[in-house]
Design an enzyme around this catalytic site. Sequence first.
Site, short mmCIF file in Angstrom:
data_model
loop_
_atom_site.label_atom_id
_atom_site.label_comp_id
_atom_site.label_asym_id
_atom_site.label_seq_id
_atom_site.Cartn_x
_atom_site.Cartn_y
_atom_site.Cartn_z
N CYS A 21 0.80 -1.23 0.00
CA CYS A 21 0.00 0.00 0.00
C CYS A 21 0.83 1.27 0.00
CB CYS A 21 -0.94 0.01 1.20
SG CYS A 21 -2.09 -1.38 1.22
N CYS A 79 0.46 2.63 6.49
CA CYS A 79 0.89 1.27 6.79
C CYS A 79 0.78 0.44 5.52
CB CYS A 79 0.03 0.67 7.90
SG CYS A 79 -1.73 0.65 7.52
#
Length: 471
Positions: free
Chosen positions: A139, A459
């Site tokens: 991500c 994250c």
Amino acid sequence: MTTILTCPFKKLPTTSKWALRFAIRPLSCSSQLRAAPAVQTKTKKTLAKPNIRNVVVVDGVRTPFLLSGTSYKDLMPHDLARAALTGLLHRTSVPKEVVDYIIFGTVIQEVKTSNVAREAALGAGFSDKTPAHTVTMACISANQAMTTGVGLIASGQCDVIVAGGVELMSDIPIRHSRKMRKLMLDLNKAKSMGQRLSLISKFRLNFLAPELPAVAEFSTSETMGHSADRLAAAFAVSRLEQDEYALRSHSLAKKAQDEGLLSDVVPFRVPGKDTVTKDNGIRPSSLEQMAKLKPAFIKPYGTVTAANSSFLTDGASAMLIMAEEKALAMGYKPKAYLRDFMYVSQDPKDQLLLGPTYATPKVLEKAGLTMNDIDAFEFHEAFSGQILANFKAMDSDWFAENYMGRKTKVGLPPLEKFNNWGGSLSLGHPFGATGCRLVMAAANRLRKEGGQYGLVAACAAGGQVRERGTN
């Protein structure tokens, strides 16, 4: 990963120990459903470093982020990436020949266009002499694209970089089973009919079972949603708190969309369809409606649901970053300076989504700042429970001492400065493209609200995180 930006206006399994420790400090977001008021610009120190080139964001754009399976479902990833590049060219009027390098991030790659940056660049009309490569870091893939560009500029290798990311979840690669793949490869190598018949005789119906990609950790075989549910339980984050935070995200995103604050979105005419002009995942609901949904991962007692999780999204983003002297020489007024950044990695099983807690103090200390200096926080919202668990960890002296080796807590980001225009829960999360959206949101908020310092955190799978700062 976390990052510091500055505005250019001025020079886990639930353990009883964790659960007992954090159960006594519930955090409620129900009173924070409105955007923060504009703040007055404050005179603060510059973060410029001697003998290091300043790297600036000239501008950035993104396609509307759409729920997978909607208007982009018949496209390929390079189509979306090309649209982002074309939108950036129109927004900035930068001559194509000035761009030294193009870097894109993506996560689930289309096998036909493994270097999607190159294919999108050629499709957008860039010279075939302009190098381009693709990176992947879950991500934070777009973040990696940006920081790779920052490194090329800071080192003097390049002056002008286009960094971005793309994800198309509407059409993900689905493979044959390994047994079927091996059989097909062996058949291709067979030289006689007898060899082919012998191989075909080994075929079994279960060979046809496909291999579906999953948002799961390879090292633990646990889905990220399952990990988020355990993390929420470990930090005693209730279902109501998660739903309240998700409602906040959607409400602020809707307000920002209605007020025209999401200026990074560029219209995209989908071939054979209408022009898409805005994100379609922003859907403010009510706590009563959200409470009706069943747990999505840990059943029947989990607290993570479809309403308090980010959704599968299609979209692309692109940013123009330059050496400051190059931007000024070309007549651009930079939107932000990209200052410090930090990547950290944690245990992918018990601390998969806690990276922002660990990276934030490191990037602040590197920049010589404190939490009080930050005017705009932009954190990736994978799940409400992930955000709120990080809040509780950051606000805990006990966690700082026992898990981070710090004497004092990190500190809680003020909600009035946090994701004021919505976040990934509401705007969407195309895995490879979110990083650029976060940085542009921080940069645009600093200009709109009169702030100077922004902090971006995200994250990622593998227990990694990237933080970056702007001003």
